[in-house]
Design a protein around this motif. Structure first.
Motif, PDB file in Angstrom:
ATOM      1  N   GLN A   1       4.298  -1.885 -10.458  1.00  0.00           N
ATOM      2  CA  GLN A   1       4.843  -2.029  -9.109  1.00  0.00           C
ATOM      3  C   GLN A   1       6.050  -2.960  -9.182  1.00  0.00           C
ATOM      4  O   GLN A   1       6.018  -3.974  -9.873  1.00  0.00           O
ATOM      5  CB  GLN A   1       3.782  -2.625  -8.187  1.00  0.00           C
TER       6      GLN A   1
ATOM      7  N   ASP B   1      -5.094  -0.354  -8.896  1.00  0.00           N
ATOM      8  CA  ASP B   1      -4.885   0.447  -7.695  1.00  0.00           C
ATOM      9  C   ASP B   1      -6.197   0.543  -6.921  1.00  0.00           C
ATOM     10  O   ASP B   1      -7.141   1.211  -7.348  1.00  0.00           O
ATOM     11  CB  ASP B   1      -4.388   1.840  -8.083  1.00  0.00           C
TER      12      ASP B   1
ATOM     13  N   SER C   1      -5.949   4.958 -16.474  1.00  0.00           N
ATOM     14  CA  SER C   1      -5.265   5.435 -15.274  1.00  0.00           C
ATOM     15  C   SER C   1      -4.103   6.301 -15.741  1.00  0.00           C
ATOM     16  O   SER C   1      -3.226   5.823 -16.467  1.00  0.00           O
ATOM     17  CB  SER C   1      -4.753   4.262 -14.426  1.00  0.00           C
TER      18      SER C   1
ATOM     19  N   TYR D   1      -3.053   0.144 -12.992  1.00  0.00           N
ATOM     20  CA  TYR D   1      -2.395   1.402 -12.651  1.00  0.00           C
ATOM     21  C   TYR D   1      -1.461   1.829 -13.781  1.00  0.00           C
ATOM     22  O   TYR D   1      -0.966   1.000 -14.559  1.00  0.00           O
ATOM     23  CB  TYR D   1      -1.630   1.239 -11.341  1.00  0.00           C
TER      24      TYR D   1
ATOM     25  N   ASN E   1      -6.768   2.165  -4.336  1.00  0.00           N
ATOM     26  CA  ASN E   1      -7.006   3.526  -3.864  1.00  0.00           C
ATOM     27  C   ASN E   1      -7.755   4.380  -4.875  1.00  0.00           C
ATOM     28  O   ASN E   1      -8.204   5.474  -4.535  1.00  0.00           O
ATOM     29  CB  ASN E   1      -5.681   4.205  -3.508  1.00  0.00           C
ATOM     30  N   SER E   2      -7.871   3.889  -6.103  1.00  0.00           N
ATOM     31  CA  SER E   2      -8.616   4.627  -7.123  1.00  0.00           C
ATOM     32  C   SER E   2     -10.083   4.218  -7.188  1.00  0.00           C
ATOM     33  O   SER E   2     -10.831   4.757  -8.006  1.00  0.00           O
ATOM     34  CB  SER E   2      -7.976   4.410  -8.510  1.00  0.00           C
TER      35      SER E   2
ATOM     36  N   SER F   1      -6.565  11.141  -7.242  1.00  0.00           N
ATOM     37  CA  SER F   1      -5.783  10.833  -6.045  1.00  0.00           C
ATOM     38  C   SER F   1      -4.478  11.603  -6.097  1.00  0.00           C
ATOM     39  O   SER F   1      -3.851  11.711  -7.156  1.00  0.00           O
ATOM     40  CB  SER F   1      -5.472   9.328  -5.958  1.00  0.00           C
TER      41      SER F   1
ATOM     42  N   ASN G   1       0.848  -1.181   0.000  1.00  0.00           N
ATOM     43  CA  ASN G   1       0.000   0.000   0.000  1.00  0.00           C
ATOM     44  C   ASN G   1       0.889   1.238   0.000  1.00  0.00           C
ATOM     45  O   ASN G   1       2.082   1.149  -0.315  1.00  0.00           O
ATOM     46  CB  ASN G   1      -0.974  -0.015   1.185  1.00  0.00           C
ATOM     47  N   GLU G   2       0.340   2.384   0.354  1.00  0.00           N
ATOM     48  CA  GLU G   2       1.109   3.616   0.212  1.00  0.00           C
ATOM     49  C   GLU G   2       2.299   3.709   1.147  1.00  0.00           C
ATOM     50  O   GLU G   2       3.111   4.643   1.021  1.00  0.00           O
ATOM     51  CB  GLU G   2       0.196   4.838   0.377  1.00  0.00           C
TER      52      GLU G   2
ATOM     53  N   SER H   1       5.310   3.288  -8.019  1.00  0.00           N
ATOM     54  CA  SER H   1       3.850   3.361  -7.900  1.00  0.00           C
ATOM     55  C   SER H   1       3.473   3.891  -6.522  1.00  0.00           C
ATOM     56  O   SER H   1       2.578   3.361  -5.864  1.00  0.00           O
ATOM     57  CB  SER H   1       3.234   1.975  -8.134  1.00  0.00           C
TER      58      SER H   1
ATOM     59  N   THR I   1      -0.123   4.046  -4.048  1.00  0.00           N
ATOM     60  CA  THR I   1      -1.101   3.060  -4.503  1.00  0.00           C
ATOM     61  C   THR I   1      -1.295   1.966  -3.451  1.00  0.00           C
ATOM     62  O   THR I   1      -0.591   1.904  -2.448  1.00  0.00           O
ATOM     63  CB  THR I   1      -0.649   2.402  -5.812  1.00  0.00           C
TER      64      THR I   1
END
Length: 852
Positions: A118, A126, A411, A114, A128-129, A320, A78-79, A86, A89
């Motif tokens: 990655q 992703d 994306s 994405y 998160n999108s 984002s 993750n982020e 990436s 994400t």
């Protein structure tokens, strides 16, 4: 959450009808099949996370919900993975075999991956999108599904199902913050509205918007990490960075104490060394969790064209932004290089103070190492715009249920960085002495601005799709109808990930590159039969043929059986073959320059300490797809209508796994393949060279235990207990090409793969009050360098208590990591493993919800 009870509950929530008899049960599509089934059917393990469970869990994003499930064994990011191409994400890696092997769908259809890859090679969706407010339920198929969906579904499929019908308006606001003095706060808001009922009004429209903002968390904000002094931890040291010295001897200090620099004992940083060095604490320059701003929008409109046909439009859009401190100010030394686009290689820039330079007291040129503190930390912002537009028509004709759709998804990334360094300005100040490297307070702002460099890196991934499927009961057999489904798909995948013009022109010092430029067409035909053999025993046979324009063909069959041995006992099993197509970064004309941390036993300065080196990775147009064989066997015991116990065994065997040799293996075998490692004149590694190859096999197996029990009392309310426990039995790969398989279950050989991972919850509902207590457990795992040493197991408790103030208003108080447990020490990760733990400590939030 647990089959078959969970699917029954999910379907009942999504399709509220009164079922008076077995034959009147509603039939719906469940992830993993193109045939509509009732809640009593299906042979694969599907975890269903309902809207009620989403609210009870207190999570604010789709990523947080999915990454908490026990089947997310490891190797998902993750982020917190801030050193990534990436950044910002979040992905999911079912069974630990990589995000590229887990297929993410929205409403049963693909979305664009994405904008870039990655870890250079993994294309992924992703999370998160994707919107949170619009989610009605999430179905997680924990079984291979290439026979239905094609590539990427080797480990399983996540189908995020959004509301297709919603009446009224609902608004939500949430505010939270760390209780541990980190200063981090998080705000979120959501609006969900809709009108029209398809059956009554002939149309339905649903719109949702959600937004989220969270502050950046620096390492210096976390109490136990802010000094980067880990000498009291297992194999820990003072994690400071050495700089400002002459030649290759760090004890030949230059410039003295200035800015963040301090004189420290060399042995504190590298055990066994003597003398003093100039070093600085890197914690203020390290972002653990980026600051984020996100806005998601989802819209769905459905119209009845006639009694048997309806048209629909599905729209998704998100923006984002992730902000982080990319790194400390640039350190220049004898490994400072720039990209030479003509030769597709790196050129070394001499970092030498000429005789006569104000910082060189001698009469001969002086090689040196220095950190340009006065230019400021290097900063990065990633801005991502994601959308999908999907339109379709579906209905019933001559007994066939059919669905046809066309979609486009994209994306797009715009990554900007500041305070990097201009190579030509750097060469100029070296020559003319206009920049003071060792007393930077004397530098003018004009010369600093000449050195500073800001760049833009663009990237875009697009997906165009055509889908058609149809299903029908084609024949009445003695045990029931023979169901048949078939369809065709076409899609075009394209990825255009570039680097900045400053990198291509050789202007940027110490460049990072992830160039991907490729596209391909994929066409597929698929079919599926559901055969009732005898009463309570059914077989499902499915197959899919895919054609790829870049590597050729793949065929994926699957057979499954479901046997209701007794009203309380279900036996099920599946056997399938699958594949993962080489990703566009792996098979197209792509090049990557990245920086990896290695421990080099032959390093003359830091043989026991992790150090960054350059890695150059190139694609391979001759790659074959990875092939897989999946076996899943399960039993579900339901002693009562309110209880369920499920036990499932899985095994995934992959052949031709695509990858590059690990840095550890490359360094260990340097004598046999010297061309893969280059060293400078002092004997320190400068570059590792690697290329993607079909390397060998991967063998993964484990068991999942799913439990659910509900108690209902007149006086004390309703208590629901649920638990998931996953045990990795085997996770084997070769450590190098041609080597035998090494089992990495319970170690971090192949990324951290704890043997045990569990999630349990208890929900108590009484009157206007509801409370959910969730226990998250991550088992211990051994260090690959010292298998007798391990990272401790990690447990956290979350609680969500809500009060229904009025029929319209609800207030919730949410605390994550209630006991403020610290992430366990992991020396291989220089602190803690961000794929398994969260550094924030206790985090409390207040949530308000109102329905109109």
């Amino acid at each position: 959450m647990f089959k078959p009870l969970a699917v029954s509950l999910a379907i009942a929530a999504a399709f509220p009808v009164h079922v008076h008899a077995q034959e009147e049960m509603v039939r719906v599509n469940v992830t993993g099949s193109n045939i509509r089934v009732s809640e009593k059917e299906g042979a694969s393990a599907v975890q269903v996370i309902t809207a009620r469970e989403l609210k009870a869990g207190g999570k604010t994003s789709v990523a947080e919900v999915l990454r908490a499930i026990s089947a997310n064994s490891g190797n998902s990011y993750n982020e917190q993975y801030t050193g990534s191409f990436s950044a910002g994400t979040s992905g999911l890696s079912l069974r630990g075999i990589g995000q590229k092997n887990t297929l993410i769908l929205v409403n049963g259809k693909r979305v664009a991956s994405y904008a870039t890859a990655q870890n250079l090679q993994e294309t992924f969706v992703d999370l998160n999108s994707l919107p949170m407010a619009a989610v009605q339920r999430i179905e997680v198929l924990k079984d291979g599904a290439s026979s239905v969906y094609g590539s990427d579904a080797v480990a399983g499929v996540v189908n995020i199902i959004l509301y297709q019908e919603f009446t009224g308006t609902e608004v939500t606001a949430q505010l939270g913050g760390s209780t541990e003095g980190t200063g981090q706060t998080e705000k979120s808001a959501a609006l969900q509205t809709g009108f029209g009922k398809l059956q009554d009004d002939g149309y339905s429209v649903v719109l949702s918007i959600d937004a989220q903002q969270r502050d950046k968390l620096q390492q210096s904000d976390v109490a136990w990490m802010r000094d980067a002094d880990f000498r009291k931890q297992q194999r820990g040291n003072l994690g400071w960075a050495i700089t400002n010295y002459a030649g290759s001897d760090p004890t030949r200090t230059l410039g003295g104490v200035q800015g963040p620099l301090q004189l420290v004992n060399y042995g504190y940083i590298t055990p066994g060394k003597t003398g003093q060095v100039l070093a600085y604490n890197p914690a203020p320059y390290k972002t653990l969790i980026p600051g984020i701003k996100r806005v998601h929008t989802a819209a769905r409109a459905t119209f009845k064209l006639n009694a048997d046909t309806e048209a629909y439009v599905d729209l998704l859009h998100s923006y984002s932004r992730a902000d982080q401190t990319f790194s400390a100010p640039l350190t220049v030394n004898n490994a400072t290089r720039v990209w030479n686009n003509a030769s597709q290689a790196l050129d070394t820039i001499p970092v030498v103070l000429p005789a006569g330079h104000p910082n060189n007291p001698g009469a001969t040129p002086l090689p040196f190492t220095a950190t340009l503190f006065d230019l400021g930390p290097r900063m990065k912002q990633d801005k991502v715009t994601f959308y999908r537009a999907l339109a379709g028509v579906k209905g019933t004709l001559a007994g066939w249920d059919w669905d046809a759709s066309i979609g486009h998804s994209s994306s797009e990334l715009k990554e900007t960085v500041q305070n990097f360094v201009n190579r030509y300005a750097f060469e100029q100040v070296l020559a003319d002495g206009s920049y003071n490297f060792f007393d930077q307070s004397k530098n003018s702002e004009a010369v600093r601005n000449r050195l500073r460099l800001s760049t833009l890196r663009p990237a875009q991934s697009t997906l165009d799709t055509l889908d058609f499927s149809a299903a029908k009961d084609i024949w009445d057999l003695p045990a029931g109808p023979l169901d048949f489904a078939a369809g065709a798909q076409w899609r075009r995948e394209k990825m255009d990930s570039q680097t900045s013009t400053a990198v291509l022109s050789g202007t940027e010092l110490r460049p990072a590159i992830n160039i991907i430029d490729g596209s391909r067409d994929v066409s597929a035909l698929f079919a599926e039969f559901n055969v009732p053999v005898v009463k309570d025993l059914s077989l499902n046979l499915a197959g899919r043929a895919d054609h790829y324009s870049d590597f050729g063909n793949a065929f994926s069959p699957k057979a499954s059986a479901r046997y209701q041995a007794a009203p309380w006992l279900l036996l099920r099993g599946t056997a399938s073959r699958g594949f993962r197509a080489p990703s566009l970064p792996e098979i197209t004309q792509s090049t990557a320059v990245s920086y990896v941390s290695v421990i080099d036993p032959r390093d003359p300065q830091t043989p026991t300490q992790s150090r960054g080196v350059t890695a150059i990775t190139i694609a391979n147009t001759e790659l074959r797809p990875e092939r897989s064989k999946n076996i899943n066997l399960g039993v579900v015991i339901s002693p009562t209508s309110s209880s369920s116990i499920g036990l499932d065994y899985y095994r995934i065997r992959q052949d031709g796994v695509i990858g590059t040799e690990s840095a550890v293996t490359t360094i260990a075998n340097e004598a046999a393949t010297p061309g893969k490692v280059t060293r400078d004149a002092d004997g320190r590694i400068t570059t590792l060279y690697r290329q993607y190859r079909n390397q060998g096999q991967r063998d993964v197996s484990g068991i999942d235990l799913d439990l659910r029990q509900r108690f209902v009392g007149k006086d004390w309310g309703k208590l629901t207990l649920a638990g998931q426990l996953s045990r990795v039995l085997r996770f084997a790969e070769p450590l190098s090409d041609g080597a035998a398989l090494t089992d990495g279950a319970g170690t971090n050989y192949f990324g951290s793969i704890p043997k045990w991972r569990g999630v349990s919850s208890a929900t108590w509902e009484l009157g206007k009050w509801s409370s959910t207590l969730t226990w998250n457990y991550v088992g211990s795992y051994a260090q690959n360098t010292h298998l007798d040493e391990s990272v401790a197991a990690f447990s956290t408790f979350d609680i969500n208590t809500s009060w229904q103030v009025t029929p319209q208003a609800n207030v919730s108080f949410i605390v994550q990591n209630l006991a403020n447990k610290r992430a366990p020490w992991d020396y291989s990760a220089s602190g803690f493993d961000y794929t398994q733990a969260d550094p924030r400590g206790r985090f409390a939030s207040l949530k308000l919800n109102y329905k109109f």
